[in-house]
Motif scaffolding. Structure first.
Motif, mmCIF file in Angstrom:
data_model
loop_
_atom_site.group_PDB
_atom_site.id
_atom_site.type_symbol
_atom_site.label_atom_id
_atom_site.label_comp_id
_atom_site.label_asym_id
_atom_site.label_seq_id
_atom_site.Cartn_x
_atom_site.Cartn_y
_atom_site.Cartn_z
ATOM 1 N N ALA A 133 92.478 -146.717 -26.941
ATOM 2 C CA ALA A 133 92.418 -147.071 -28.406
ATOM 3 C C ALA A 133 91.412 -146.726 -29.400
ATOM 4 C CB ALA A 133 91.854 -148.669 -28.335
ATOM 5 N N GLY A 134 90.113 -146.035 -28.746
ATOM 6 C CA GLY A 134 89.288 -145.526 -29.366
ATOM 7 C C GLY A 134 89.800 -143.914 -29.743
ATOM 8 N N ARG A 135 90.506 -143.272 -29.019
ATOM 9 C CA ARG A 135 91.025 -141.981 -29.540
ATOM 10 C C ARG A 135 92.338 -142.377 -30.815
ATOM 11 N NH1 ARG A 135 90.945 -141.061 -24.042
ATOM 12 N NH2 ARG A 135 93.313 -141.470 -23.926
ATOM 13 N N ALA A 136 92.935 -143.441 -30.623
ATOM 14 C CA ALA A 136 94.097 -143.531 -31.388
ATOM 15 C C ALA A 136 93.204 -143.986 -32.897
ATOM 16 C CB ALA A 136 94.961 -144.625 -31.043
ATOM 17 N N TYR A 137 92.087 -144.581 -32.838
ATOM 18 C CA TYR A 137 91.326 -144.639 -34.120
ATOM 19 C C TYR A 137 90.324 -143.759 -34.626
ATOM 20 C CZ TYR A 137 93.730 -149.165 -34.653
ATOM 21 O OH TYR A 137 94.593 -149.996 -34.957
ATOM 22 N N ASN A 138 90.063 -142.796 -33.766
ATOM 23 C CA ASN A 138 89.519 -141.564 -34.027
ATOM 24 C C ASN A 138 87.878 -141.945 -34.087
ATOM 25 O OD1 ASN A 138 91.288 -139.615 -34.583
ATOM 26 N ND2 ASN A 138 91.684 -140.475 -36.630
ATOM 27 N N VAL A 139 87.571 -142.732 -32.968
ATOM 28 C CA VAL A 139 86.191 -143.532 -32.443
ATOM 29 C C VAL A 139 85.506 -142.362 -31.898
ATOM 30 C CG1 VAL A 139 84.912 -145.398 -31.863
ATOM 31 C CG2 VAL A 139 86.932 -145.843 -33.311
ATOM 32 N N TYR A 140 84.378 -141.987 -32.484
ATOM 33 C CA TYR A 140 83.600 -141.163 -31.586
ATOM 34 C C TYR A 140 82.024 -141.678 -31.704
ATOM 35 C CZ TYR A 140 87.595 -138.243 -31.778
ATOM 36 O OH TYR A 140 88.645 -138.006 -31.375
ATOM 37 N N LYS A 141 81.580 -142.514 -32.625
ATOM 38 C CA LYS A 141 80.451 -143.267 -32.664
ATOM 39 C C LYS A 141 80.466 -144.757 -32.849
ATOM 40 C CE LYS A 141 78.769 -139.311 -35.585
ATOM 41 N NZ LYS A 141 78.702 -139.062 -36.759
ATOM 42 N N LEU A 142 79.636 -145.263 -32.116
ATOM 43 C CA LEU A 142 79.564 -146.971 -32.143
ATOM 44 C C LEU A 142 78.629 -147.313 -32.956
ATOM 45 C CD1 LEU A 142 80.559 -147.560 -28.541
ATOM 46 C CD2 LEU A 142 82.194 -147.433 -30.248
ATOM 47 N N PRO A 143 78.880 -148.529 -33.606
ATOM 48 C CA PRO A 143 80.252 -149.347 -33.775
ATOM 49 C C PRO A 143 80.925 -148.808 -34.877
ATOM 50 C CG PRO A 143 78.193 -150.464 -34.868
ATOM 51 C CD PRO A 143 77.544 -149.358 -34.130
ATOM 52 N N ALA A 144 82.195 -149.002 -34.638
ATOM 53 C CA ALA A 144 83.047 -148.606 -35.758
ATOM 54 C C ALA A 144 84.060 -150.030 -35.710
ATOM 55 C CB ALA A 144 83.806 -147.305 -35.205
ATOM 56 N N SER A 145 84.408 -150.154 -37.085
ATOM 57 C CA SER A 145 85.192 -151.242 -37.308
ATOM 58 C C SER A 145 86.272 -150.978 -38.341
ATOM 59 C CB SER A 145 84.353 -152.379 -38.032
ATOM 60 O OG SER A 145 83.428 -152.709 -37.213
ATOM 61 N N PHE A 146 87.477 -151.431 -38.121
ATOM 62 C CA PHE A 146 88.833 -151.327 -38.903
ATOM 63 C C PHE A 146 89.375 -152.668 -39.285
ATOM 64 C CE2 PHE A 146 88.016 -147.515 -36.206
ATOM 65 C CZ PHE A 146 88.319 -146.746 -36.995
ATOM 66 N N LEU A 147 89.579 -152.916 -40.686
ATOM 67 C CA LEU A 147 90.226 -154.063 -41.288
ATOM 68 C C LEU A 147 91.603 -153.605 -41.333
ATOM 69 C CD1 LEU A 147 89.205 -157.142 -42.053
ATOM 70 C CD2 LEU A 147 89.580 -156.240 -44.229
ATOM 71 N N ILE A 148 92.534 -154.835 -40.852
ATOM 72 C CA ILE A 148 93.949 -154.482 -40.627
ATOM 73 C C ILE A 148 94.446 -155.750 -41.515
ATOM 74 C CG2 ILE A 148 96.154 -154.250 -39.599
ATOM 75 C CD1 ILE A 148 94.166 -153.081 -37.131
ATOM 76 N N ASP A 149 95.373 -155.314 -42.681
ATOM 77 C CA ASP A 149 95.872 -156.557 -43.261
ATOM 78 C C ASP A 149 96.825 -157.135 -42.603
ATOM 79 O OD1 ASP A 149 98.026 -155.031 -43.698
ATOM 80 O OD2 ASP A 149 97.972 -154.648 -45.888
ATOM 81 N N SER A 150 97.325 -158.167 -43.351
ATOM 82 C CA SER A 150 98.501 -159.122 -42.533
ATOM 83 C C SER A 150 99.658 -158.516 -42.390
ATOM 84 C CB SER A 150 98.712 -160.300 -43.375
ATOM 85 O OG SER A 150 99.147 -160.096 -44.712
ATOM 86 N N ASN A 151 99.911 -157.120 -42.999
ATOM 87 C CA ASN A 151 101.098 -156.484 -42.622
ATOM 88 C C ASN A 151 100.947 -155.389 -41.729
ATOM 89 O OD1 ASN A 151 102.682 -157.748 -44.930
ATOM 90 N ND2 ASN A 151 101.530 -156.809 -46.289
ATOM 91 N N GLY A 152 99.701 -154.965 -41.298
ATOM 92 C CA GLY A 152 99.603 -154.184 -40.293
ATOM 93 C C GLY A 152 99.057 -152.919 -40.598
ATOM 94 N N LYS A 153 98.769 -152.748 -41.972
ATOM 95 C CA LYS A 153 97.991 -151.627 -42.294
ATOM 96 C C LYS A 153 96.615 -151.643 -42.486
ATOM 97 C CE LYS A 153 101.800 -149.982 -44.926
ATOM 98 N NZ LYS A 153 102.108 -149.340 -46.408
ATOM 99 N N VAL A 154 95.923 -150.410 -41.934
ATOM 100 C CA VAL A 154 94.612 -150.380 -42.165
ATOM 101 C C VAL A 154 94.079 -150.016 -43.500
ATOM 102 C CG1 VAL A 154 92.546 -148.883 -41.443
ATOM 103 C CG2 VAL A 154 94.231 -149.023 -39.946
ATOM 104 N N VAL A 155 93.295 -151.130 -43.940
ATOM 105 C CA VAL A 155 92.771 -151.169 -45.353
ATOM 106 C C VAL A 155 91.363 -150.862 -45.536
ATOM 107 C CG1 VAL A 155 94.607 -152.684 -46.285
ATOM 108 C CG2 VAL A 155 92.335 -153.566 -45.244
#
Length: 176
Positions: A133-155
Motif C-alpha cells: 500500500a505504501g508503494r501504491a501511494y508513493n509513501v516514503y516518509k511518515l506520517p503520510a495521509s490521504f483523504l478519499i471522497d465517497s466516490n473513491g477519489k483522492v482529494v
C-alpha cells in the motif's frame, strides 16, 4: 608531468562528485511530495491488508464514506503526536460517514497491536508488511495521509503531521 596527472585526478573527482549530486537530486525529486500530488483527483489505489485481528480489510469496502488513509510507524515521533488527533476526529465524525484506515508500515503484529492498545485506537489498524500500500501511494516518509471522497477519489494528500484545523477542514469539506 605530475602536475598534469594531479589536475586530471581533480577533474575526475569533481566530475564524479557532480554525478553523485545529480543522481541524488533526481532521486529526491522522484520521491518528494510531487508524487503525492499526482494522486489528487485520481481513483484511490485499492489495497487489501490484514488488520491486527487477522481480518482482511479492503479499501473498496469504505466506498460511500469519506476515508482518511494514514500511513505511520510506531517509532515515528510525529505519528505518535498525531494519533490522539486521529482518534478524536474518528470518534467525532465516524457516525456521519467518516472512516480512518490506519496503515502501519512493515512492523510486526505484536508491536502494532501494543501501539493500538496504548493509544486506545478504535479505527481499523492495518498491517502493510510488504509495503504494498505504501508503494501504491508513493509513501516514503511518515506520517503520510490521504483523504478519499465517497466516490473513491483522492482529494487531499499530505506528508507530515496533520494538525486539527487541517484535518477537521478536510473532513468537513468531504462530508458536505
Amino acid at each position: 608531468m605530475i602536475a598534469k596527472k594531479k589536475k586530471r585526478e581533480i577533474f575526475r573527482f569533481a566530475l564524479l562528485l557532480l554525478l553523485f549530486v545529480a543522481v541524488g537530486f533526481a532521486l529526491y525529486k522522484h520521491y518528494s511530495d510531487d508524487n503525492k500530488q499526482t494522486l489528487i483527483g485520481e481513483p484511490a489505489p485499492n489495497f487489501k491488508l490484514k488488520n491486527i485481528n487477522d481480518k482482511t480489510v479492503e479499501l473498496q469496502q469504505s466506498k460511500g464514506k469519506v476515508t482518511l488513509v494514514n500511513f505511520w510507524g510506531s517509532w515515528c515521533e510525529p505519528c505518535k503526536r498525531e494519533m490522539p488527533l486521529l482518534q478524536s476526529m474518528y470518534s467525532k465524525y465516524h457516525n456521519r460517514g467518516f472512516e480512518i484506515l490506519s496503515v502501519n508500515s512493515q512492523e510486526s503484529n505484536l508491536a502494532v497491536k501494543n501501539y493500538a492498545q496504548k493509544y486506545h485506537l478504535s479505527f481499523p489498524v492495518l498491517l502493510d508488511l510488504e509495503n504494498q500500500a505504501g508503494r501504491a501511494y508513493n509513501v516514503y516518509k511518515l506520517p503520510a495521509s490521504f483523504l478519499i471522497d465517497s466516490n473513491g477519489k483522492v482529494v487531499e494528500g499530505f506528508e507530515g503531521e496533520l494538525n486539527k484545523k487541517q484535518l477537521e477542514g478536510w473532513i468537513l469539506e468531504g462530508l458536505k
